[in-house]
Write an enzyme that holds these catalytic residues in place. Structure first.
Site, PDB file in Angstrom:
ATOM      1  CG  ASP A  73      -2.087  -0.859   1.175  1.00 30.32           C
ATOM      2  OD1 ASP A  73      -2.169  -1.662   0.226  1.00 30.32           O
ATOM      3  OD2 ASP A  73      -2.946  -0.759   2.068  1.00 30.32           O
ATOM      4  CG  HIS A 124      -4.247   2.761  -0.540  1.00 28.02           C
ATOM      5  ND1 HIS A 124      -5.199   1.993   0.087  1.00 28.02           N
ATOM      6  CD2 HIS A 124      -3.430   3.226   0.457  1.00 28.02           C
ATOM      7  CE1 HIS A 124      -4.972   1.986   1.392  1.00 28.02           C
ATOM      8  NE2 HIS A 124      -3.915   2.732   1.643  1.00 28.02           N
ATOM      9  CG  HIS A 128      -4.241   7.067   3.071  1.00 28.81           C
ATOM     10  ND1 HIS A 128      -4.770   6.899   4.335  1.00 28.81           N
ATOM     11  CD2 HIS A 128      -3.642   5.888   2.768  1.00 28.81           C
ATOM     12  CE1 HIS A 128      -4.503   5.681   4.777  1.00 28.81           C
ATOM     13  NE2 HIS A 128      -3.821   5.043   3.840  1.00 28.81           N
ATOM     14  CG  HIS A 218       2.116   0.128   4.567  1.00 30.89           C
ATOM     15  ND1 HIS A 218       1.821  -0.839   5.504  1.00 30.89           N
ATOM     16  CD2 HIS A 218       0.959   0.805   4.332  1.00 30.89           C
ATOM     17  CE1 HIS A 218       0.541  -0.763   5.825  1.00 30.89           C
ATOM     18  NE2 HIS A 218      -0.012   0.217   5.132  1.00 30.89           N
TER      19      HIS A 218
END
Length: 261
Positions: A73, A124, A128, A218
């Site tokens: 991510d 994604h 965010h 991540h």
């Protein structure tokens, strides 16, 4: 029964702190009140597909092989090039859930490379933003702006997205369905936002890994990419085959507006 507006206000009260710090509890707190999060497992998707040939999704047949998916991510980041080098060396595909602002728009060459090297490129969101705190038109903007950027760079429209913090609800499902996006959560988290220790990250992944697992990492954090070679080697030694999320579901396919983990 609480209204959606009231539930979202309460969710903000219950979940203070930074975006990444709340990710560990996202699956439990994604929904509140009278809405229940329902997810579908990769095995259930495969079973519902019958006997169709999974070849278009890759060489691995996860009906037979013990498959697991690496997902990353919040990239692309300054660490992504090294990560892609590792994945190429190990001959492992991954699924990248990319952010738009300060990521896709500042490192477009890495997005192109991800797609060119056979990885799944997904969304994604653009900033965010927590989608359960957003209005439908704002959710659409977060997702569609990212979709368009990925199409422009890769020539392929994303079919998957991961909601920030894993937080989703019926409104997010509806907008995702309209945009042709399926939501993908995870079964394994290393909490790599809390440590820079590659050994600890590796240990956490190995402790949670199981067949049909979806690993959340991540590459923006300094300890993560150094952990990836050890994760791959250890899971390969356990008999796992690494696949992208679409390969994990094959010969089934993810349905827009539904949630998978």
């Amino acid at each position: 029964m609480l209204s959606l507006t009231k539930k979202r206000k309460e969710a903000r009260t219950r979940l203070p702190g930074t975006v990444v710090a709340a990710a560990a509890t996202a699956l439990a707190l994604a929904l509140s009140g009278c809405t229940r999060l329902e997810t579908t497992s990769p095995g259930a998707v495969r079973d519902s597909a019958g006997t169709r040939d999974p070849a278009p999704f890759g060489a691995a047949d996860c009906r037979q092989a013990k498959c697991i998916a690496l997902t990353f991510d919040a990239g692309p980041s300054g660490n992504s090039a090294r990560l892609l080098d590792v994945l190429a060396e190990k001959r492992v595909p991954a699924t990248f859930f990319l952010l738009g602002a300060r990521h896709i728009d500042t490192r477009p060459e890495l997005v192109r490379r991800m797609a060119a090297e056979g990885h799944e490129v997904a969304s994604h969101t653009w900033t965010h933003r927590i989608l359960t705190d957003a209005a439908p038109e704002e959710i659409r903007e977060e997702l569609e702006r990212t979709n368009k950027a990925i199409v422009r760079l890769t020539g392929r429209r994303p079919t998957l997205m991961r909601p920030p913090q894993g937080r989703t609800d019926d409104t997010v499902h509806a907008v995702s369905r309209d945009l042709g996006l399926s939501e993908v959560l995870w079964t394994v988290t290393a909490k790599d936002y809390r440590t820079t220790d590659p050994g600890l990250i590796t240990e956490r992944v190995l402790d949670q890994a199981s067949r049909d697992g979806i690993i959340l990492l991540h590459d923006i954090y300094d300890g993560t990419v150094p952990a990836v070679p050890g994760i791959i080697d250890a899971l390969t030694a356990r008999g796992y085959t690494f696949v992208t999320v679409p390969q994990l579901l094959a010969p089934g396919r993810a349905r827009p507006g539904e949630v998978y983990r």
